[in-house]
Structure formats: structure tokens, C-alpha cells
Design a protein around this motif. Structure first.
Motif, short mmCIF file in Angstrom:
data_model
loop_
_atom_site.label_atom_id
_atom_site.label_comp_id
_atom_site.label_asym_id
_atom_site.label_seq_id
_atom_site.Cartn_x
_atom_site.Cartn_y
_atom_site.Cartn_z
N TYR A 20 0.89 -1.13 0.02
CA TYR A 20 0.06 -0.06 -0.11
C TYR A 20 0.91 1.25 0.17
O TYR A 20 1.88 1.09 0.67
CB TYR A 20 -0.98 0.04 1.20
CG TYR A 20 -1.80 1.15 1.37
CD1 TYR A 20 -2.91 1.39 0.83
CD2 TYR A 20 -1.25 2.50 2.14
CE1 TYR A 20 -3.79 2.33 0.83
CE2 TYR A 20 -2.06 3.42 2.17
CZ TYR A 20 -3.24 3.58 1.70
OH TYR A 20 -3.89 4.68 1.76
N ILE A 77 2.33 7.32 3.19
CA ILE A 77 2.09 6.22 4.25
C ILE A 77 2.31 4.91 3.18
O ILE A 77 1.72 4.73 2.15
CB ILE A 77 0.73 6.30 4.38
CG1 ILE A 77 0.21 7.64 5.50
CG2 ILE A 77 0.15 5.28 5.45
CD1 ILE A 77 -1.16 7.69 5.55
N VAL A 79 2.96 0.44 3.23
CA VAL A 79 2.91 -0.95 3.96
C VAL A 79 3.77 -1.65 3.08
O VAL A 79 3.58 -1.82 1.69
CB VAL A 79 1.71 -1.40 3.96
CG1 VAL A 79 1.63 -2.91 4.71
CG2 VAL A 79 0.47 -0.69 4.81
N GLU A 83 5.56 -4.09 7.49
CA GLU A 83 5.76 -3.01 8.24
C GLU A 83 4.85 -1.78 7.82
O GLU A 83 4.82 -1.55 6.39
CB GLU A 83 7.11 -2.31 8.05
CG GLU A 83 8.14 -3.39 9.13
CD GLU A 83 9.37 -2.42 9.29
OE1 GLU A 83 9.90 -2.65 10.41
OE2 GLU A 83 9.66 -1.69 8.26
N LEU A 84 4.42 -1.10 8.42
CA LEU A 84 3.43 0.32 8.10
C LEU A 84 4.55 1.32 8.41
O LEU A 84 5.33 1.32 9.57
CB LEU A 84 2.41 0.38 9.30
CG LEU A 84 1.70 1.67 9.19
CD1 LEU A 84 1.07 2.12 7.87
CD2 LEU A 84 0.53 1.80 10.33
N HIS A 90 8.41 3.09 11.88
CA HIS A 90 8.19 1.89 11.26
C HIS A 90 7.40 1.08 12.50
O HIS A 90 7.45 1.06 13.52
CB HIS A 90 9.35 1.04 10.93
CG HIS A 90 10.19 1.85 9.92
ND1 HIS A 90 10.37 1.17 8.60
CD2 HIS A 90 10.86 3.03 10.06
CE1 HIS A 90 11.04 1.94 8.01
NE2 HIS A 90 11.52 2.96 8.67
N VAL A 93 3.41 -5.33 11.34
CA VAL A 93 2.38 -5.66 11.02
C VAL A 93 1.87 -6.44 12.15
O VAL A 93 0.75 -6.50 12.97
CB VAL A 93 1.81 -6.12 9.86
CG1 VAL A 93 0.51 -6.71 9.77
CG2 VAL A 93 2.12 -5.09 8.66
N LEU A 155 -6.15 0.90 3.37
CA LEU A 155 -4.87 0.99 4.29
C LEU A 155 -4.99 -0.31 5.45
O LEU A 155 -4.09 -1.26 5.45
CB LEU A 155 -4.59 2.08 5.02
CG LEU A 155 -3.54 2.28 6.03
CD1 LEU A 155 -2.10 1.75 5.46
CD2 LEU A 155 -3.52 3.33 7.11
N LEU A 159 -2.83 -3.78 6.02
CA LEU A 159 -2.37 -4.40 7.25
C LEU A 159 -2.95 -5.57 7.52
O LEU A 159 -2.54 -6.03 8.92
CB LEU A 159 -2.41 -3.15 8.24
CG LEU A 159 -1.95 -1.92 8.20
CD1 LEU A 159 -2.39 -0.97 8.83
CD2 LEU A 159 -0.50 -1.99 8.11
#
Length: 167
Positions: A20, A77, A79, A83-84, A90, A93, A155, A159
């Protein structure tokens, strides 16, 4: 409000393609307004100091206005690799227990009385919706992340905490 979360790694960005990705651009109607304000200010300076360097305020102020608009739009933003990533923060998830879409009607409450001072907040006032991501990490004092996003359902789906939009 904290600037970074203590959870997750702080390594550099990955070379893998993101699951994402979203850049939080300022609204399109801000661009002509910003350029117009810079041009008006340059015209005022031009009238006050005519002559050989009358072009100088235009050459300085209009690019400055464009730079400010691009600078306000720098937030991304993503992913990536489980990881977001929001700016330099960071969040793996697997440390996320759940995620919720915060509609525009509830944004004021989420950023007001209900906001936990220890939360990680990345807010852009021109974006109506937000995503609230609750952490499940006993070692991290940050209870949740509250992030402005135009596509919160996508988003959260990236995730693994939501259904992808059906439209």
C-alpha cells in the motif's frame, strides 16, 4: 504526541514494492491560491521598487510558494515488507491488534477529548478520514497510531485488519 514509536525497526527504506502506498498531497485548489498569493506579494514588492530588478520578487516568491506546497505534500504512508511506514516511524504488522476507520464526522472527537497523549498521531487537516491502528505490544508505551489517509479501508486491508473496498 510522540514523534516516533519505539516498536519496530528503524532501518532504512526497503527496495521492495509496497503493498500500500499513498502520498498525502494538498488539495488541488490550494495550488492556484498559493501561486496567486505569491504573485500578489511579488506585485506589491515590484510596485515599491521598480527598475532593473523588478522581476526578482516574482522569481523568488512564486518558486517559494510552490516549494511550500510540495513540502506540505511530502508525507507518505506505506505498507512495505510487513511494516507500516509513516515518515521515519516503522511498525511491524504483527504488533497490530486491530484497526478502525475514523470517518470525518468522528475526526474531531478522535483528535480531541478521546486522544491519548501517548498516541502516535500524523494528521493532515485537509484530509477528512483517518485510520486508527491499535498496538498489541506490552513493551511499547504507544497505545495506538492515528493517521490521516484518504483511503483508510484500503490501508487497513493492506495491514490485514479489514476488508478491501468493494468498489
Amino acid at each position: 504526541m510522540s514523534d516516533t514509536s519505539s516498536s519496530g525497526s528503524t532501518t532504512g527504506s526497503s527496495t521492495h514494492t509496497p503493498t500500500y502506498s499513498e502520498r498525502l498531497w494538498v488539495p488541488i485548489w490550494w495550488w492556484p491560491i498559493g501561486i496567486g498569493i505569491a504573485a500578489l506579494l511579488a506585485a506589491e514588492l515590484h510596485m515599491g521598487a521598480p527598475g532593473m530588478y523588478a522581476w526578482l520578487p516574482y522569481a523568488v516568491l512564486i518558486p517559494c510558494a510552490l516549494w511550500v506546497l510540495v513540502w506540505l505534500s511530502r508525507r507518505r504512508i506505506e505498507v512495505i515488507d510487513g511494516e507500516l511506514v509513516v515518515e521515519q516511524a516503522h511498525l511491524p504488522v504483527e504488533l497490530i491488534s486491530r484497526g478502525v476507520v475514523v470517518p470525518g464526522s468522528a475526526k474531531s472527537a478522535a483528535l480531541g477529548r478521546q486522544l491519548d497523549p501517548a498516541a502516535f498521531v500524523r494528521h493532515r487537516p485537509w484530509i477528512k478520514t483517518m485510520a486508527l491502528v491499535v498496538l498489541d505490544d506490552p513493551e511499547d508505551p504507544t497505545p495506538y497510531w492515528l493517521i490521516s489517509t484518504r483511503r483508510p479501508a484500503e490501508l487497513l486491508a493492506a495491514l490485514g485488519h479489514g476488508e478491501p473496498p468493494t468498489s
